[in-house]
Enzyme design. Structure first.
Site, mmCIF file in Angstrom:
data_model
loop_
_atom_site.group_PDB
_atom_site.id
_atom_site.type_symbol
_atom_site.label_atom_id
_atom_site.label_comp_id
_atom_site.label_asym_id
_atom_site.label_seq_id
_atom_site.Cartn_x
_atom_site.Cartn_y
_atom_site.Cartn_z
ATOM 1 N N HIS A 25 -7.499 -5.571 -0.540
ATOM 2 C CA HIS A 25 -6.278 -4.847 -0.153
ATOM 3 C C HIS A 25 -5.504 -5.439 0.745
ATOM 4 C CE1 HIS A 25 -4.192 -0.962 -0.464
ATOM 5 N NE2 HIS A 25 -4.367 -0.926 0.921
ATOM 6 N N ASP A 29 -9.703 -3.396 -5.153
ATOM 7 C CA ASP A 29 -9.382 -4.424 -4.099
ATOM 8 C C ASP A 29 -9.980 -4.125 -2.917
ATOM 9 O OD1 ASP A 29 -8.230 -2.249 -2.867
ATOM 10 O OD2 ASP A 29 -6.120 -2.870 -3.084
ATOM 11 N N SER A 52 0.913 -1.130 -0.057
ATOM 12 C CA SER A 52 0.138 0.085 0.027
ATOM 13 C C SER A 52 0.817 1.290 0.025
ATOM 14 C CB SER A 52 -1.140 0.030 1.274
ATOM 15 O OG SER A 52 -2.036 0.697 0.777
#
Ligand SMILES: *[C@@H]1O[C@H](CO)[C@@H](O)[C@H](O)[C@H]1NC(C)=O
Ligand SMILES: *[C@@H]1O[C@H](CO)[C@@H](O)[C@H](O)[C@H]1NC(C)=O
Ligand SMILES: *[C@@H]1O[C@H](CO)[C@@H](O)[C@H](O)[C@H]1NC(C)=O
Length: 447
Positions: free
Chosen positions: A415, A382, A218
């Protein structure tokens, strides 16, 4: 490019499984000859977590004035000798009165005169355990099961023969802070990048001088790309073997607009999102993740209210209208020029992303305003990051001749499940194995 690469990867999955098995055995046979044959050594891996992905410690000085009696007198209960306690994450913050103490201590302030962000008055913070993967495993070590973060990924990497602080490292950081465009100070973020640079060199030197593999999750990917862009090509070539970016939000997210407008309870139903909204708005790194113009077109409204609509070209007006005027100046001066161009660093990059998970694409607010959670229209992504953002590098770099970019899409992977799901872990591990065995090009060309 991503589509066909993914297909190639898919069709050679069986071969890869064999390779994984071979390499899983290899470290043991290598170990005996590690001193005289660096070529069989594993490339050091450095993990760079996402926002909220590592622990953060704080202590309160005399200057601290909590807004409530509870924050001033009794909380936190457990401290070490120096007064340090775990600010992020402590499961106690899920109780409403403690959520407020937590939020006021996490809040950052933008200092216009210094043109930089700083902590709340009377709150000192630190990130401990830099270099080790220990603080990336669980956010609250007392509640391992429900706060597990990179533990499954770390375990899978260790199964290849990697060892913590020998050739597997972690780069935790104060994820509330971001980086700024050229000419603007960002003391905390730049210090992190400087440490990370030195750490990459140390990790390589400690492993016979072979270059390292960066693996980010991320927001960590945005920091890693800046690390590469802010150091000369000769440095990148000497020290970086490969950069694997997991779930990187290259072009920001609509979800971030939801966070700024109405707060984000982080998926915990007990938390009132409005209690953490101010703190979340204050975070410089959150501002960094606002939808980027190149990836969210002018004609597409992302937030709609009875009186107005906002696209990625209206972020300043949006910040103003939700009541966060303080954010406009830092956004326009520090963030916008920073995200305008994603510069290809020339080192090989693999993006691994989830898709096919419903992801906030348009937010509809009613007459009650931004304090009430909006009606959300979902699109591809996601679950947190929109697909256009996850795939932004493909688009941005399609003309770049010198940039090796591979994109692997994993259907149905969210995610954060990318760090836990067996199918996702197998892909990440295969990537690390292929990079280490350096067979990728020969295998692909022999098919
Ligand atoms: C790198 O190694 C040097 C020499 O051992 C040490 O002084 C320095 O603190 C290390 N840097 C980092 C960021 O770990
Ligand atoms: C690509 O790399 C070559 C060789 O290093 C260099 O001469 C050339 O300028 C690079 N091209 C671009 C567009 O960066
Ligand atoms: C790895 O592969 C690259 C490109 O195929 C090649 O240039 C390099 O020499 C190889 N490295 C090793 C250690 O075999």
């Amino acid at each position: 490019m991503g589509e066909s690469q993914t297909t190639i990867i898919g069709s050679i999955a069986t071969i890869m499984t064999l390779v994984t098995m071979m390499v899983a055995i290899a470290p043991y046979t290598c170990r005996a000859m590690i001193n005289n044959n660096h070529q069989n050594q594993l490339h050091p891996v450095i993990l760079i977590p996402g926002a909220g992905g590592n622990q953060l410690e704080a202590r309160l000085t005399d200057e601290y004035k909590g807004t409530s009696w509870l924050c001033n007198r009794f909380y936190p209960v457990k401290k070490d000798d120096g007064g340090w306690f775990r600010l992020w994450f402590d499961i106690g913050v899920l109780l409403a009165p403690l959520t407020e103490c937590f939020a006021e201590r996490m809040t950052l302030y933008y200092d216009l005169e210094a043109d930089d962000y700083r902590n709340a008055p009377g709150v000192e913070t630190r990130v401990s355990g830099f270099g080790s993967v220990q603080s990336l495993r669980y956010l609250d070590p007392s509640f391992k099961h429900i706060t597990s973060y990179m533990e499954p990924l770390i375990k899978s990497i260790q199964d290849l023969g990697y060892k913590d602080s020998e050739n597997l490292f972690g780069a935790p950081y104060d994820f509330r802070y971001g980086l700024a465009s050229e000419g603007h100070p960002s003391d905390v973020g730049s210090t992190f990048l400087q440490n990370l640079k030195e750490f990459v060199e140390n990790a390589s030197n400690a492993n016979g001088g072979i270059p390292v593999i960066l693996v980010s999750h991320s927001l960590g990917g945005l920091f890693a790309l800046q690390l590469l862009n802010r150091n000369p090509l000769s440095w990148r070539e000497q020290y970086i073997k490969h950069f694997i970016a997991l779930s990187a939000p290259w072009g920001g997210t609509v979800d971030e607009m939801l966070t700024f407008a109405s707060g984000n309870a982080l998926g915990v139903p007990l938390v009132n999102p409005l209690l953490v909204r101010n703190e979340q708005r204050s975070s410089e790194s959150n501002l960094w993740l606002m939808p980027r113009q190149k990836n969210f077109p002018l004609e597409t409204p992302l937030v709609v209210t009875p009186n107005s609509a906002y696209s990625s070209f209206d972020i300043s007006r949006f910040l103003q209208d939700i009541g966060f005027e303080e954010g406009v100046h830092p956004y326009e001066t520090r963030i916008q020029p920073l995200v305008e161009k994603l510069v290809a660093p020339g080192v090989p990059i693999t993006c691994i992303v989830g898709n096919g998970v419903p992801t906030a694409e348009t937010l509809y607010y009613g007459d009650e305003g931004f304090d009430k959670q909006p009606k959300i229209i979902y699109g591809d992504g996601d679950g947190t990051v929109n697909i256009a953002s996850l795939l932004a590098l493909e688009d941005e770099w399609k003309e770049e001749k010198n940039q090796t970019l591979k994109v692997i899409k994993l259907a149905g992977i969210s995610h954060t499940s990318i760090l836990k799901d067996d199918k996702a872990l197998a892909q990440i591990i295969n990537e690390i194995v292929v990079i280490n065995s350096n067979i990728s090009s020969s295998l692909v060309s022999s098919l």
